[in-house]
Scaffold this motif. Structure first.
Motif, PDB file in Angstrom:
ATOM      1  N   ASP A 383      33.706  55.552  34.017  1.00 35.35           N
ATOM      2  CA  ASP A 383      34.019  54.420  34.889  1.00 35.35           C
ATOM      3  C   ASP A 383      35.483  54.020  34.748  1.00 35.35           C
ATOM      4  O   ASP A 383      36.156  53.713  35.733  1.00 35.35           O
ATOM      5  N   GLY A 384      35.969  53.999  33.508  1.00 39.46           N
ATOM      6  CA  GLY A 384      37.371  53.652  33.297  1.00 39.46           C
ATOM      7  C   GLY A 384      38.320  54.642  33.939  1.00 39.46           C
ATOM      8  O   GLY A 384      39.352  54.261  34.502  1.00 39.46           O
ATOM      9  N   LEU A 385      37.980  55.924  33.873  1.00 41.55           N
ATOM     10  CA  LEU A 385      38.827  56.943  34.496  1.00 41.55           C
ATOM     11  C   LEU A 385      38.815  56.804  36.013  1.00 41.55           C
ATOM     12  O   LEU A 385      39.838  57.016  36.676  1.00 41.55           O
ATOM     13  N   ALA A 386      37.658  56.452  36.567  1.00 45.02           N
ATOM     14  CA  ALA A 386      37.584  56.247  38.013  1.00 45.02           C
ATOM     15  C   ALA A 386      38.474  55.086  38.441  1.00 45.02           C
ATOM     16  O   ALA A 386      39.173  55.161  39.457  1.00 45.02           O
ATOM     17  N   GLY A 387      38.466  54.009  37.653  1.00 47.72           N
ATOM     18  CA  GLY A 387      39.344  52.888  37.967  1.00 47.72           C
ATOM     19  C   GLY A 387      40.802  53.227  37.762  1.00 47.72           C
ATOM     20  O   GLY A 387      41.670  52.801  38.542  1.00 47.72           O
ATOM     21  N   LEU A 433      46.532  35.482  55.403  1.00 45.84           N
ATOM     22  CA  LEU A 433      47.527  35.665  54.346  1.00 45.84           C
ATOM     23  C   LEU A 433      47.019  35.126  53.015  1.00 45.84           C
ATOM     24  O   LEU A 433      47.151  35.784  51.972  1.00 45.84           O
ATOM     25  N   TYR A 434      46.429  33.941  53.033  1.00 42.35           N
ATOM     26  CA  TYR A 434      45.912  33.354  51.801  1.00 42.35           C
ATOM     27  C   TYR A 434      44.837  34.231  51.180  1.00 42.35           C
ATOM     28  O   TYR A 434      44.834  34.487  49.965  1.00 42.35           O
ATOM     29  N   ALA A 435      43.913  34.728  51.989  1.00 37.62           N
ATOM     30  CA  ALA A 435      42.839  35.580  51.470  1.00 37.62           C
ATOM     31  C   ALA A 435      43.389  36.885  50.905  1.00 37.62           C
ATOM     32  O   ALA A 435      42.938  37.362  49.846  1.00 37.62           O
ATOM     33  N   ILE A 436      44.374  37.468  51.579  1.00 35.78           N
ATOM     34  CA  ILE A 436      44.945  38.733  51.105  1.00 35.78           C
ATOM     35  C   ILE A 436      45.719  38.516  49.806  1.00 35.78           C
ATOM     36  O   ILE A 436      45.669  39.355  48.895  1.00 35.78           O
ATOM     37  N   GLN A 437      46.414  37.391  49.691  1.00 31.65           N
ATOM     38  CA  GLN A 437      47.141  37.103  48.449  1.00 31.65           C
ATOM     39  C   GLN A 437      46.180  36.901  47.277  1.00 31.65           C
ATOM     40  O   GLN A 437      46.422  37.385  46.163  1.00 31.65           O
ATOM     41  N   GLN A 438      45.085  36.185  47.520  1.00 34.87           N
ATOM     42  CA  GLN A 438      44.089  36.007  46.463  1.00 34.87           C
ATOM     43  C   GLN A 438      43.469  37.349  46.071  1.00 34.87           C
ATOM     44  O   GLN A 438      43.221  37.623  44.895  1.00 34.87           O
ATOM     45  N   ALA A 439      43.213  38.200  47.057  1.00 35.31           N
ATOM     46  CA  ALA A 439      42.636  39.512  46.764  1.00 35.31           C
ATOM     47  C   ALA A 439      43.599  40.368  45.947  1.00 35.31           C
ATOM     48  O   ALA A 439      43.165  41.139  45.076  1.00 35.31           O
ATOM     49  N   LEU A 440      44.904  40.240  46.218  1.00 36.78           N
ATOM     50  CA  LEU A 440      45.878  40.999  45.438  1.00 36.78           C
ATOM     51  C   LEU A 440      45.865  40.558  43.972  1.00 36.78           C
ATOM     52  O   LEU A 440      45.939  41.398  43.060  1.00 36.78           O
ATOM     53  N   LEU A 441      45.753  39.250  43.740  1.00 41.62           N
ATOM     54  CA  LEU A 441      45.660  38.764  42.367  1.00 41.62           C
ATOM     55  C   LEU A 441      44.394  39.297  41.690  1.00 41.62           C
ATOM     56  O   LEU A 441      44.417  39.698  40.516  1.00 41.62           O
ATOM     57  N   ASP A 442      43.282  39.295  42.418  1.00 41.32           N
ATOM     58  CA  ASP A 442      42.031  39.847  41.870  1.00 41.32           C
ATOM     59  C   ASP A 442      42.192  41.321  41.511  1.00 41.32           C
ATOM     60  O   ASP A 442      41.675  41.782  40.474  1.00 41.32           O
ATOM     61  N   LEU A 443      42.899  42.057  42.334  1.00 40.61           N
ATOM     62  CA  LEU A 443      43.095  43.479  42.062  1.00 40.61           C
ATOM     63  C   LEU A 443      43.948  43.695  40.826  1.00 40.61           C
ATOM     64  O   LEU A 443      43.676  44.594  40.017  1.00 40.61           O
ATOM     65  N   GLU A 447      42.687  45.684  37.574  1.00 41.46           N
ATOM     66  CA  GLU A 447      43.328  46.849  36.966  1.00 41.46           C
ATOM     67  C   GLU A 447      43.448  46.680  35.459  1.00 41.46           C
ATOM     68  O   GLU A 447      43.183  47.613  34.691  1.00 41.46           O
ATOM     69  N   PHE A 448      43.823  45.475  35.019  1.00 40.63           N
ATOM     70  CA  PHE A 448      43.947  45.242  33.584  1.00 40.63           C
ATOM     71  C   PHE A 448      42.581  45.233  32.900  1.00 40.63           C
ATOM     72  O   PHE A 448      42.431  45.730  31.786  1.00 40.63           O
ATOM     73  N   SER A 449      41.576  44.676  33.561  1.00 40.43           N
ATOM     74  CA  SER A 449      40.229  44.695  32.993  1.00 40.43           C
ATOM     75  C   SER A 449      39.723  46.126  32.859  1.00 40.43           C
ATOM     76  O   SER A 449      39.062  46.467  31.869  1.00 40.43           O
ATOM     77  N   ASN A 450      40.042  46.958  33.830  1.00 40.22           N
ATOM     78  CA  ASN A 450      39.642  48.358  33.749  1.00 40.22           C
ATOM     79  C   ASN A 450      40.355  49.057  32.595  1.00 40.22           C
ATOM     80  O   ASN A 450      39.752  49.861  31.866  1.00 40.22           O
TER      81      ASN A 450
END
Length: 491
Positions: A383-387, A433-443, A447-450
């Motif tokens: 799973d980590g390699l996939a991420g 724009l607000y939703a996309i910015q929040q999604a970028l923060l989630d991503l 990435e760090f959680s992965n």
């Protein structure tokens, strides 16, 4: 001749009925999906957590957690308790020598009917002895098997402590990134709310100038109310993230911690080498723990088998006995006793067979647990390699989406101010724009959680600083009984 009996009997106790331990074949493929090329092979377990996480604030939080976390402290205490149990069981393999001293003074009644009559008398008896009391001679390896099982459980508990440390380091890092995400999302919500309030103010002024309708004002008011509700949710998420981080650290978060870095600036190693699945067998403490539990269950079978055979115990003593204290240690008062005993089980109502069957079933369960631990480790790494192979490209694409949404907002705002289009298009572009910015923060946080999950899955988090690969030879754990560090690090 008698002096040779005890060494001879002890020498006969080398027999063992413990079956040979055959580990199951790895229940996973030989390589990970999306495995590294040979040129980039390495071992992430040799990467110290200070190198893995370059944020000085996060490093300080991990230090505090390793020193104060209660779960890790309980794991360490459990190791000490199991080590003491092993010491108790190991002591049964050696004879216990006791020294005893006693003094007895008793009066016998007179017997006037005897011929001649026996008057009442007072007798004294003093004795000093050194000897063994019911020492079991381990002819069939029962005591030794129990000792080996206790030692394996000690090793399993120590590996459990190491696994708890790995989990703690990863949990602190993950909670820290969650706290960073919550704070940045709160800041984004505050900034967006301020912008939308300005937009509402503009709509109201245009309404007063009869340049738009009340519909535009109502739409702007709804947008601001939605942003205010979202800001409260982000504020609650930030408080909960900090509470979770405080629990993991085990103490109040200090005010003199280094300044935090944003998610975009985090120096986290995300491209970790995976190696081969076989590397996990000696890099993952949870797999080593399952392996030692299997060793302990196998030794329990040897003890259960030995219970069917005769049990030989020995009681001996050597000392002095005298009716007077003054002559207690004179030669004529020397006494000794030699009392071997053999016990053969004849009828136990099926208890011994049931105990053997129980030991065999527990070994089968330990084998299943060992295989499950390997399969779970393989899945976590996969799973980590996939991420690892997808998060970078996804974040790049999401960044382009943010840039496009920002351009759309600017153009929509200009067109709205020029009266070319209505407010509905502007509101839609702002929400997008607000939703996309929040999604970028989630991503970014994802990435760090992965990366943290992959680091844990590969056995990383035991060492503070990097370590050159130094494989531990199989079977060397017994010699490390007294040399395990509390923090699991080696230098």
């Amino acid at each position: 001749m008698r002096l040779l009996i005890l060494p001879l009997v002890l020498a006969l106790s080398a027999c063992s009925l413990t079956p040979a331990l055959v580990k199951p074949v790895l229940p996973v493929p030989a390589t990970f999906p999306a495995a590294d090329s040979p040129a980039t092979r390495g071992d992430a377990a040799d990467l110290g957590w200070r190198t893995m996480f370059g944020d000085r604030r996060l490093q300080r939080l991990i230090e505090l957690a390793l020193a104060n976390n209660r779960d890790l402290r309980l794991a360490a205490l459990n190791v000490e308790a199991v080590q003491a149990e092993y010491g108790v069981q190991r002591a049964a393999r050696l004879p216990g020598i006791d020294a005893t001293g006693s003094a007895t003074r008793q009066r016998t009644a007179a017997n006037t009917r005897a011929i001649p009559a026996m008057p009442a008398a007072t007798q004294d008896q003093y004795s000093v002895n050194v000897g063994l009391n019911a020492f079991e001679i381990d002819l069939f390896g029962r005591v030794r098997s129990l000792s080996d099982a206790a030692f394996a459980r000690y090793l399993a508990s120590d590996h459990g402590r190491r696994a708890a440390q790995i989990s703690l380091v990863g949990a602190v890092a993950d909670a820290y990134f969650a706290e960073r995400l919550a704070q940045e999302q709160q800041q984004l919500a505050q900034h967006t709310l301020a912008d939308w309030r300005q937009s509402l103010d503009l709509a109201r002024r245009l309404k007063e100038a009869n340049q738009n309708s009340g519909l535009d004002v109502a739409q702007a008011e709804g947008q601001v109310a939605s942003a205010e509700a979202d800001l409260e949710a982000r504020t609650r998420a930030l408080a909960q993230a900090r509470n979770a981080l405080r629990l993991l650290v085990g103490t109040e978060l200090l005010t003199n911690l280094p300044a935090p870095l944003s998610l975009e600036e985090q120096p986290v190693v995300t491209q970790l080498p995976a190696g081969l699945p076989s590397d996990l067998l000696f890099r993952r403490p949870d797999i080593l723990q399952a392996e030692q539990n299997l060793v302990a269950a196998n030794s329990d079978i040897g003890a259960a088998r030995a219970a069917f055979f005769p049990r030989v115990s020995l009681t001996t003593s050597l000392g002095f006995a005298s009716p007077a204290m003054s002559g207690l240690f004179d030669g004529p008062h020397r006494v000794w006793a030699f009392a071997p005993q053999i016990t053969l089980p004849l009828f136990r109502g099926g208890r011994l067979r049931s105990e053997l069957r129980l030991a065999e079933v527990r070994k089968s369960s330990a084998i299943a647990g060992y295989e499950r631990a390997i399969q779970a480790a393989f899945r976590e790494v996969a799973d980590g390699l996939a991420g690892r192979s997808t998060f970078g490209r996804q974040i790049e694409a999401q960044t382009r989406a943010v840039s496009s949404a920002e351009r759309r907002v600017r153009l929509s705002s200009l067109r709205y101010r020029a009266g070319v289009e209505g407010r509905l298009e502007l509101l839609d572009s702002q929400r997008q724009l607000y939703a996309i910015q929040q999604a970028l923060l989630d991503l970014r946080r994802g990435e760090f959680s992965n990366a943290v999950a992959l680091y844990k899955a590969l056995g990383g988090g035991l060492m503070e600083k990097d370590l050159a690969p130094d494989p531990i030879p199989l079977g060397s754990e017994r010699e490390e009984l007294s040399g395990t560090a509390n923090d699991g690090s080696r230098s």
